[in-house]
Write an enzyme that holds these catalytic residues in place. Structure first.
Site, PDB file in Angstrom:
ATOM      1  N   LYS A  24       0.829  -1.201   0.000  1.00 24.01           N
ATOM      2  CA  LYS A  24       0.000   0.000   0.000  1.00 24.01           C
ATOM      3  C   LYS A  24       0.866   1.255   0.000  1.00 24.01           C
ATOM      4  CE  LYS A  24      -3.767  -0.338   2.386  1.00 24.01           C
ATOM      5  NZ  LYS A  24      -4.511  -0.612   3.599  1.00 24.01           N
ATOM      6  N   ARG A  93      -3.243   3.184   8.547  1.00 24.25           N
ATOM      7  CA  ARG A  93      -3.637   2.018   7.750  1.00 24.25           C
ATOM      8  C   ARG A  93      -2.498   1.012   7.636  1.00 24.25           C
ATOM      9  NH1 ARG A  93      -7.582   4.135   3.312  1.00 24.25           N
ATOM     10  NH2 ARG A  93      -6.587   2.564   2.072  1.00 24.25           N
ATOM     11  N   GLY A 102      -8.178  -7.072   4.654  1.00 29.37           N
ATOM     12  CA  GLY A 102      -9.025  -7.139   5.845  1.00 29.37           C
ATOM     13  C   GLY A 102      -8.427  -7.892   7.013  1.00 29.37           C
ATOM     14  N   MET A 104      -5.594  -7.188   8.779  1.00 31.48           N
ATOM     15  CA  MET A 104      -4.955  -6.381   9.833  1.00 31.48           C
ATOM     16  C   MET A 104      -5.774  -5.113  10.053  1.00 31.48           C
ATOM     17  SD  MET A 104      -0.950  -6.915   9.004  1.00 31.48           S
ATOM     18  CE  MET A 104      -1.111  -6.390   7.343  1.00 31.48           C
ATOM     19  N   ARG A 336      -3.485  -1.253  -6.189  1.00 32.65           N
ATOM     20  CA  ARG A 336      -2.560  -2.392  -6.248  1.00 32.65           C
ATOM     21  C   ARG A 336      -2.970  -3.246  -7.440  1.00 32.65           C
ATOM     22  NH1 ARG A 336      -5.460  -4.891  -0.996  1.00 32.65           N
ATOM     23  NH2 ARG A 336      -7.424  -5.144  -2.065  1.00 32.65           N
ATOM     24  N   HIS A 452     -15.697  -8.031   1.138  1.00 35.74           N
ATOM     25  CA  HIS A 452     -14.756  -8.956   1.761  1.00 35.74           C
ATOM     26  C   HIS A 452     -14.982 -10.386   1.286  1.00 35.74           C
ATOM     27  CE1 HIS A 452     -13.534 -11.648   5.061  1.00 35.74           C
ATOM     28  NE2 HIS A 452     -12.494 -10.856   5.097  1.00 35.74           N
ATOM     29  N   ARG A 578      -0.016 -48.838 -18.179  1.00 39.20           N
ATOM     30  CA  ARG A 578       0.067 -49.847 -17.105  1.00 39.20           C
ATOM     31  C   ARG A 578      -0.712 -51.079 -17.559  1.00 39.20           C
ATOM     32  NH1 ARG A 578      -0.715 -44.886 -13.645  1.00 39.20           N
ATOM     33  NH2 ARG A 578       0.900 -44.902 -12.033  1.00 39.20           N
ATOM     34  N   ARG A 630       4.483 -50.680 -20.213  1.00 37.43           N
ATOM     35  CA  ARG A 630       5.241 -51.241 -19.093  1.00 37.43           C
ATOM     36  C   ARG A 630       4.889 -52.709 -18.919  1.00 37.43           C
ATOM     37  NH1 ARG A 630       4.292 -48.743 -13.265  1.00 37.43           N
ATOM     38  NH2 ARG A 630       2.393 -49.997 -13.355  1.00 37.43           N
ATOM     39  N   GLU A 761      12.441 -46.398  -9.786  1.00 38.33           N
ATOM     40  CA  GLU A 761      11.410 -46.148  -8.775  1.00 38.33           C
ATOM     41  C   GLU A 761      11.786 -46.765  -7.435  1.00 38.33           C
ATOM     42  OE1 GLU A 761       7.610 -47.741 -10.001  1.00 38.33           O
ATOM     43  OE2 GLU A 761       8.501 -49.493 -10.933  1.00 38.33           O
ATOM     44  N   SER A 780      12.574 -43.996 -16.789  1.00 34.95           N
ATOM     45  CA  SER A 780      11.323 -43.301 -16.475  1.00 34.95           C
ATOM     46  C   SER A 780      11.186 -43.315 -14.956  1.00 34.95           C
ATOM     47  CB  SER A 780      10.141 -44.021 -17.140  1.00 34.95           C
ATOM     48  OG  SER A 780       8.958 -43.327 -16.837  1.00 34.95           O
ATOM     49  N   GLY A 782       9.554 -43.407 -11.660  1.00 33.18           N
ATOM     50  CA  GLY A 782       8.268 -43.732 -11.034  1.00 33.18           C
ATOM     51  C   GLY A 782       8.275 -43.102  -9.647  1.00 33.18           C
ATOM     52  N   THR A 783       7.873 -41.847  -9.610  1.00 37.43           N
ATOM     53  CA  THR A 783       8.050 -41.104  -8.352  1.00 37.43           C
ATOM     54  C   THR A 783       7.055 -41.516  -7.274  1.00 37.43           C
ATOM     55  OG1 THR A 783       6.786 -39.346  -9.420  1.00 37.43           O
ATOM     56  CG2 THR A 783       9.179 -39.073  -9.335  1.00 37.43           C
ATOM     57  N   ASN A 784       6.015 -42.280  -7.653  1.00 41.90           N
ATOM     58  CA  ASN A 784       5.108 -42.773  -6.605  1.00 41.90           C
ATOM     59  C   ASN A 784       5.849 -43.786  -5.741  1.00 41.90           C
ATOM     60  OD1 ASN A 784       3.133 -41.362  -8.012  1.00 41.90           O
ATOM     61  ND2 ASN A 784       2.481 -43.165  -9.161  1.00 41.90           N
ATOM     62  N   ASP A 785       6.407 -44.808  -6.408  1.00 40.01           N
ATOM     63  CA  ASP A 785       7.140 -45.817  -5.639  1.00 40.01           C
ATOM     64  C   ASP A 785       8.438 -45.249  -5.083  1.00 40.01           C
ATOM     65  OD1 ASP A 785       5.688 -48.275  -5.411  1.00 40.01           O
ATOM     66  OD2 ASP A 785       5.785 -48.406  -7.590  1.00 40.01           O
ATOM     67  N   CYS A 848       6.922 -40.510 -14.761  1.00 41.93           N
ATOM     68  CA  CYS A 848       5.554 -40.971 -14.986  1.00 41.93           C
ATOM     69  C   CYS A 848       4.762 -41.143 -13.695  1.00 41.93           C
ATOM     70  CB  CYS A 848       5.547 -42.262 -15.801  1.00 41.93           C
ATOM     71  SG  CYS A 848       6.357 -43.626 -14.964  1.00 41.93           S
ATOM     72  N   TYR A 868      10.666 -35.470 -20.580  1.00 32.87           N
ATOM     73  CA  TYR A 868       9.200 -35.423 -20.630  1.00 32.87           C
ATOM     74  C   TYR A 868       8.602 -35.767 -19.273  1.00 32.87           C
ATOM     75  CZ  TYR A 868       9.227 -40.559 -20.897  1.00 32.87           C
ATOM     76  OH  TYR A 868       9.423 -41.889 -20.631  1.00 32.87           O
TER      77      TYR A 868
END
Ligand code: PEP
Ligand code: MG
Length: 899
Positions: A24, A93, A102, A104, A336, A452, A578, A630, A761, A780, A782-785, A848, A868
């Site tokens: 502000k 202010r 709103g 503060m 703003r 608000h 899969r 796979r 993975e 590739s 496998g970020t889950n496992d 993946c 990718y």
């Protein structure tokens, strides 16, 4: 004059100083430089606040700096602070680096005392002066002295009821004087203190109160939700008061340079005659649209329109503006870069780029995947005949169905039980933030688009309808009376359409968003011009993202229609098919038959037939693009019957004196194959040594599908990937086996060259990546496992068993299954890339796991250098957008409120 880091006059600052002056203060200084009609004032800096919060007292030098700045203010205005014939009053202010609307405190009319109120009457009349005084007592009492708002509000309500008027601006002078006396009595009873009669004392305490409000519970909650750092502190702006409440030729307004809900390039806002700023945003009185100001104050209106255009040019973005008109003269009190709905974000960015106000890269940087995701949200299907029962302003788009609740606490507790709720209020205040966050939609009887409720709901992506005409909310009785005669009780189901502003009593079916439909099918006609403009803007920005992206976006799919959908959404291939997903549902028994040995050859043949069919469809849908298939990776507990269920069945049979040999055999097999930790058990490449036939079928099927399509003139591009590898020896064995099948020629006599890749993975695979790269054409991730095994946390039930408790207790900031853990799992990814590339510089690299569709994670993968990401089809457009943004932003932060 040398500027101090503790206090900066508006004349000495500019918008680049937002860290020190808050948003502000920096923008007030900037507008002063631009020559806009901004009242005089100065900013006590965030550094002063930080010192105050650290030491519990204001910095020693500050008092003298404020005295000197106030003296300058008196010179500039020709008035004396809180004294003289025309007393100078100030507003105090808050204003932090990042906008916290709103959250503060702000105090108006500081400097008004029993004696200066008399003098102020000379400026705008007695009624005006006492209206200012009652506002000061109210704000000061609540903020500084900690009096309960309810008691002070009750004093106002009593005065209005006694006079038979709807709001305090209609009170007579005598009643206003009585009200001030009553309010001060309340203060004394509640807090033991009265309003100080020394203006400088009022100012000093007001500044401290604003500093303190940085740490109010609602401000902390807001920061936690918005990710605003705790240690920034707020600046305090001390500004010459100008008055919107001197009579009918005065008023206050809030407006945007464009419509913040749709992005339409027409100034938009609310105006309230004879009012101070608070009245506009808290929705306590019904505002009129900005356009109505033209008739009321044509000169001020024209000036305002010209300043709005100038501000948008200067800031190169949508701005929001607070203004006051005092006896026909326009004052700009704040600006703003304005918050906007996700739809408006795309429309405005594309429009500004089209008009060459910003570049297309900037347009791309100004939107994000989360906004796009919300545009892909569902909408109501209005074909089913449920009539709407009330309508208000479409403050934040979306379609939500939930039970009506009438207070913030009920919203929070119902949401904690997993119920969808709609928060219905006469108007919202900052205290309602937890309720708004807990609700899927917010509906208010009062307030405009800048109220608000509207601002907060829009910021958090909640559906919101404000200013519902004729709705009377009885919060005590927990019901709302609608003008149509319908009464909504607590627990009644409401459907809220934030795009049209309509409310429906009862649940409405929901249909997919037009944007999602238009993106999925370019021939789909947009239902109206607003949607057409939005879809056009999204397409334009996505095209820019595609032109900048280095990271390709592929999809995870295991059916032909899924692959076709992914391609329509812009996927450049399939990064994960899969194969076990082809065997879910009624086909599940085939896997069981192979394991149990119940006509194994027949079951294998059937699995192969299914795979040829499905893979043909997928390869055809992705003709000419890579399709990574796979090898089977079935967690066996998902494919075998449950031991306990079978044991119970067998026991029931036995107690009935019967013996079912088939049941017994199944139970024995289930027990034999039962694993305590199936996710760490016989899966993926491990099946190759135990049940190699089960793996062979998919390689054969892929070869057959490829030969078949080639014969039909298609250009299939299959690739094979081996899951759950921990050691290079496993991959070597898998490769040898796969190659035997690849060498079988098709009808034309040609064989199919198929890249063979490995899923990384398991942490051990990441560590052995250098050797794996010798045997693999691509990795590739496998970020889950990889997340599951790096953290040692079950991907199946960690969320419900302890992760949410970890997050609420602050042990964990983010769920590592949702957003990549850059420091741990991410480091393994980087290490594997480094080691893999060391062996084979051009090894292909993809991701993946689910993180491939998460906006923040995509930026990490881009930085890590993968080729990718492969995500679920509906997330393809989000990933495309973020892949482009990753290049444009290159790790830079994206939000700048003072731009
Ligand atoms: C993974 O583990 O990240 C992966 C993509 O494989 P799945 O989810 O099928 O185990
Ligand atoms: Mg996996």
């Amino acid at each position: 004059m040398t500027a101090s880091p503790l206090l900066v006059r508006f004349d000495d600052g500019d918008r680049t100083m937002a860290d020190l002056l808050g948003g502000k203060g920096a923008n007030l200084a900037e507008m002063t430089r631009m020559g806009l009609p901004v009242p005089h004032g100065f900013t006590i800096t965030t550094q002063a606040c930080r010192e105050y919060l650290a030491k519990g007292q204001v910095p020693a030098e500050l008092a003298a700096l404020v005295t000197s700045a106030m003296a300058d203010l008196e010179t500039a205005t020709g008035q004396t602070f809180g004294a003289g014939d025309d007393p100078l009053l100030v507003s105090v202010r808050s204003g932090a680096r990042f906008s916290m609307p709103g959250m503060m405190d702000t105090i108006l009319n500081v400097g008004l005392t029993d004696s200066s109120v008399q003098a102020l009457a000379a400026r705008g009349g007695e009624r005006f002066a006492w209206d200012c005084y009652r506002r000061l007592v109210q704000m000061y009492g609540r903020t500084m002295l900690g009096a309960e708002a309810a008691h002070l509000d009750a004093a106002v309500a009593d005065a209005c009821a006694g006079a038979g008027v709807a709001d305090p601006t209609a009170l007579s002078v005598g009643r206003l004087m009585d009200l001030v006396t009553h309010q001060r009595q309340v203060l004394k009873e509640q807090t033991g203190h009265d309003l100080p009669q020394d203006p400088h004392d009022q100012l000093r305490r007001s500044v401290e109160a604003v500093f303190e409000s940085w740490n109010s519970p609602r401000a902390r909650l807001y920061r936690a939700h918005e990710g605003i750092p705790e240690d920034l502190g707020t600046a305090v702006n001390v500004v010459q008061m100008v008055y919107g409440n001197t009579g009918p030729r005065s008023g206050s307004g809030v407006c945007f340079t464009r419509d913040p809900a749709t992005g339409s390039p027409v100034p938009y806002g609310d105006y309230l005659q004879n009012a101070q700023g608070e009245d506009v945003v808290n929705g306590s009185r019904q505002t009129v649209p900005l356009a109505a100001l033209e008739a009321l104050e044509p000169t001020a209106f024209d000036q305002l329109m010209s300043h709005l255009a100038g501000l948008e040019r200067h800031y190169r973005d949508l701005c929001d503006v607070e203004f006051t008109i005092e006896d026909g003269a326009l004052w700009i009190l704040q600006t703003r870069v304005g918050k906007r709905s996700p739809a408006a974000a795309f429309v405005i960015a594309a429009d500004l780029a089209r008009h060459e106000v910003i570049t297309m890269d900037e347009a791309l940087a100004r939107v994000d995947g989360h906004q796009l995701e919300s545009l892909l949200h569902d909408q109501f299907d209005d074909q089913d005949g449920l009539p709407w029962v009330a309508a208000g302003l479409p403050a934040s788009p979306g379609a939500s169905v939930g039970e009506a609740v009438f207070d913030s606490d009920s919203a929070v507790s119902a949401a904690a039980e997993g119920r969808a709720v709609v928060l219905v209020r006469a108007e919202t205040s900052a205290e309602d933030l937890p309720g708004i966050l807990a609700s899927c939609a917010v509906v208010t009887a009062r307030g405009g688009l800048a109220s608000h409720a509207a601002v907060v709901a829009r910021g958090f992506g909640r559906t919101c309808v404000t200013g519902v005409e004729g709705m009377a909310v009885d919060e005590a009785a927990r019901q709302a009376h609608l003008p149509s005669g319908v009464v909504i009780h607590q627990g009644d189901v409401l459907s809220v359409d934030g795009t049209t502003g309509k409310l429906y009593a009862g649940p409405l079916p929901i249909r997919p968003s037009s944007v999602a439909a238009a993106l999925a099918d370019p021939s789909d006609e947009a239902p109206d011009a607003v949607v057409a403009r939005l879809v056009g803007s999204v397409r334009q920005i996505l095209a820019q993202a595609d032109s900048r992206a280095r990271l390709k976006v592929l999809a995870n799919a295991e059916t032909g229609p899924q692959a076709a959908q992914a391609r329509r959404l812009g996927a450049q291939g399939i990064g994960l098919c899969r194969t076990e997903h082809m065997l879910l549902g009624s086909r599940r028994h085939l896997v069981e038959r192979v394991i149990v040995g119940d006509d194994r050859p027949g079951a294998l043949l059937e699995i192969e037939r299914i795979a040829v069919d499905e893979l043909t469809q997928i390869l055809r849908a992705m003709d000419g693009l890579p399709v990574v298939v796979r090898l089977l990776d079935p967690p066996l507990h998902e494919f075998l019957p449950d031991c306990e269920d079978l044991a119970v069945q067998a026991a029931l049979e036995a107690s009935a004196g019967r013996v079912d040999p088939g049941l017994r055999a199944r139970l024995e097999t289930a027990r034999r194959w039962h694993q305590v930790n199936p996710m760490l058990g016989l899966r993926g490449v491990r099946l190759l040594t135990v049940l190699p036939e089960l793996v062979d079928v998919h390689v054969r099927a892929l070869v057959a599908a490829t030969h078949g399509l080639r014969a039909d003139g298609f250009d299939p591009r299959p690739e094979i990937m081996v899951p759950l590898v921990a050691d290079p020896a496993e991959l070597a064995a898998a490769r040898t086996r796969i190659r035997q099948h690849l060498e079988v020629p098709g009808a034309s006599g040609a064989t199919v060259p198929m890249p063979i890749g490995v899923m990384v993975e398991l942490p051990r695979a990441a560590l052995r990546a250098g050797e794996l790269a010798r045997l693999a054409d691509f990795f590739s991730f496998g970020t889950n496992d990889l997340t599951q095994t790096t953290w040692g946390m079950s991907r199946d039930d960690a969320q419900t068993s302890f992760l949410s408790a970890y997050r609420s207790s602050g042990l964990l900031e983010r769920d590592p299954f949702e957003s990549i853990d850059e420091e741990g799992v991410g480091e393994l990814v980087q290490l594997a890339i480094e080691r893999g590339r060391h062996t084979k510089a051009d090894i292909g690299l993809g991701v993946c796991g689910e993180h491939a569709g998460d906006p923040g994670s995509i930026h990490f993968f881009a930085r890590a250098g993968v080729d990718y990401v492969s995500c679920s089809p509906p997330r393809v457009v989000i990933a495309r957008l973020e892949a482009g943004r990753a290049e444009v932003l290159g790790g830079r932060a994206t939000t700048d409120d003072t731009r």
